[in-house]
Design an enzyme around this catalytic site. Structure first.
Site, PDB file in Angstrom:
ATOM      1  CG  HIS A 159      39.626  30.372  33.773  1.00 54.86           C
ATOM      2  ND1 HIS A 159      40.637  31.254  33.473  1.00 54.86           N
ATOM      3  CD2 HIS A 159      38.470  31.051  33.575  1.00 54.86           C
ATOM      4  CE1 HIS A 159      40.119  32.421  33.110  1.00 54.86           C
ATOM      5  NE2 HIS A 159      38.807  32.327  33.165  1.00 54.86           N
TER       6      HIS A 159
ATOM      7  CB  CYS B 274      40.455  40.867  35.619  1.00 53.53           C
ATOM      8  SG  CYS B 274      39.101  40.375  34.551  1.00 53.53           S
TER       9      CYS B 274
ATOM     10  CD  GLU C 147      31.163  36.531  36.446  1.00 51.27           C
ATOM     11  OE1 GLU C 147      31.191  35.854  35.408  1.00 51.27           O
ATOM     12  OE2 GLU C 147      31.958  37.477  36.663  1.00 51.27           O
TER      13      GLU C 147
ATOM     14  NE  ARG D  73      38.604  38.204  43.582  1.00 55.06           N
ATOM     15  CZ  ARG D  73      38.897  39.357  44.122  1.00 55.06           C
ATOM     16  NH1 ARG D  73      38.520  39.616  45.351  1.00 55.06           N
ATOM     17  NH2 ARG D  73      39.564  40.237  43.458  1.00 55.06           N
TER      18      ARG D  73
ATOM     19  CG  ASP E  78      38.236  34.341  46.435  1.00 56.91           C
ATOM     20  OD1 ASP E  78      37.317  33.553  46.128  1.00 56.91           O
ATOM     21  OD2 ASP E  78      39.268  34.479  45.761  1.00 56.91           O
TER      22      ASP E  78
ATOM     23  NE  ARG F 245      38.136  32.944  43.119  1.00 58.99           N
ATOM     24  CZ  ARG F 245      39.249  33.333  42.519  1.00 58.99           C
ATOM     25  NH1 ARG F 245      39.503  32.935  41.291  1.00 58.99           N
ATOM     26  NH2 ARG F 245      40.108  34.115  43.129  1.00 58.99           N
TER      27      ARG F 245
HETATM   28 ZN   LIG Z   1      38.279  38.585  35.397  1.00 54.93          ZN
END
Ligand SMILES: [Zn+2]
Length: 422
Positions: A249, A263, A294, A296, A334, A336
């Site tokens: 996560h 979300c 945080e 992405r 993104d 991440r």
């Molecule tokens: Zn979220």
């Protein structure tokens, strides 16, 4: 006016640059990433005060190193404080696992980071400032969603995983990033020189050694790390015959902590925790790997700017423009980059995830691409998706997220609308 330091600290009045080859390298212990034996590998030494001992770029505690600087500047902390590591050892023994000695398998954390108190005890006794980059402890976690699951009898107290007071017993593990730059560069398919240069320039030249000290291969980046929550026996994570339920996560403060409904982050996270508890109660083990990335990894300011842009655009917030609006503000959809995420799974000795509670194709591809088998993927139950989060989830499903339902086409996607800014 700040209080005076508790004792006189020999703060030098002149600045010593770290960027001169030869300076500080003389007395440093060698670091051979991927060596099987911890003595052959050598300790990660990121001390800011024993300069001659340093064998890395950067320092410990990620972004919190800046607060340490504030504490020193404000006279609240004696510069050069050495951590007293008495009684700080992990509550659970982890590893060593075979991935620990594979220099390509783990490139972004120090596999020996939890046990430096033990494996590098002789060097610490000899005065080397070695600090853990991983800490392992125990906790009881109380979550309203778990209490609700008990009330609806989806979960039952068993006295081992789920306790009488409706809390769940967990092992929690904090992990700071430790990047072996040659391996990180290979993971992203770029040259080490290009990686070093980008890190140097995009941090405003914060770490000159990135470009002047190619002999220093390890970087302690000023970013958030990961926290692992384990339900059941930690050692079972490495046993492929024990059913593992896992979610990886990425941080979303607005939803995870404050319950913002744009979300699916908190509902999916708490659903995964419920799945982990059920799995552990059936004799398996559960894992939540929570990464501080945080929004992405774009940061929360960018994220909130995107929310405004989404909701103010002509036609309002709609799923077909979801990624476009992010890219307009951030320059990328993104950041991440899940390439480094599986390292922590390999550190735990995981070779198979029986139930992956994630719909992300990026996470799935990174995990399976790193050699970990995934048997089953668990999507978020439709009933847990907030109305305003349909824009996000439908856009992601259209972009390749796992679903056992329908994938929306262009017109269906355009029809999924979010709330205004009211
Ligand atoms: Zn979220």
């Amino acid at each position: 006016m700040a209080d005076a330091p508790r004792e006189a600290s020999p703060t030098p009045r002149h600045i010593r640059l770290t960027s001169h080859p030869g300076q500080g390298a003389g007395g440093a212990l060698p670091l051979h990433w991927g060596a099987a034996d911890p003595q052959g590998r050598g300790p990660v030494v990121g001390t800011t005060t024993q300069r001659a001992q340093r064998n890395v770029v950067g320092t410990h505690s990620g972004s919190y190193g800046v607060y340490r600087a504030l504490a020193v500047a404000a006279g609240k902390m004696v510069r050069g404080h050495r951590a007293d590591l008495t009684d700080t050892a992990p509550t659970d023994a982890i590893g060593p696992h075979s991935a620990w000695s594979d220099p390509e398998r783990i490139v972004s954390i120090d596999p020996w980071g939890a046990s430096v108190q033990q494996v590098f005890a002789p060097q610490i006794a000899a005065g080397v400032d070695i600090r853990p980059t991983i800490a392992v402890t125990k906790a009881h976690v109380h979550l309203p969603e778990i209490k609700q699951a008990l009330a609806f009898q989806r979960l039952q107290v068993d006295g081992r995983i789920l306790l009488d007071d409706a809390s769940a017993a967990v092992t929690k593990i904090a992990v700071e990033p430790v990047w072996w730059l040659p391996g990180v560069a290979r993971r992203f398919g770029v040259s080490e020189a290009d990686l070093r240069r980008a890190l140097f320039e995009e941090t405003g030249g914060m770490y000159p050694e990135l470009v002047t000290r190619s002999d220093l291969e390890v970087f302690l980046p000023p970013i958030g790390g990961q926290t692992l929550y384990v339900f059941g026996r930690v050692q079972d994570l490495a046993d492929a015959s024990v059913t593992l339920t896992a979610r990886v996560h990425d941080e979303c403060n607005g939803s995870d902590v404050f319950g913002s409904d744009i979300c699916t982050c908190r509902p999916y996270l708490t659903h995964a925790i419920e799945e982990c508890i059920q799995g552990a109660q059936r004799g398996g083990v559960g894992l939540i790997a929570y990464s501080r990335k945080e929004g992405r990894a774009l940061g929360e300011v960018t994220k909130f700017l995107v929310y405004n842009a989404r909701k103010r655009q002509v036609g309002g917030d709609s799923a077909d423009k979801y990624f476009l609006r992010t890219e307009c503000v951030a320059g990328v959809q993104d950041m991440r980059f899940q390439e480094l995420m599986p390292d922590v799974l390999h550190w735990l000795g995981i070779t198979r995830i029986h139930r992956l509670v994630s719909m992300s194709n990026d996470k799935y591809d990174a995990i399976t691409g790193s050699g970990i088998a995934v048997d089953e993927r668990i999507k978020i139950p439709d009933a847990l998706v907030p109305a305003d989060a349909r824009v996000e989830i439908e856009a992601k499903i259209a972009a390749g997220y796992f679903t056992d339902g329908a994938v929306p086409d262009a017109s269906a996607l355009a029809a999924v609308k979010g709330r205004g800014l009211d």
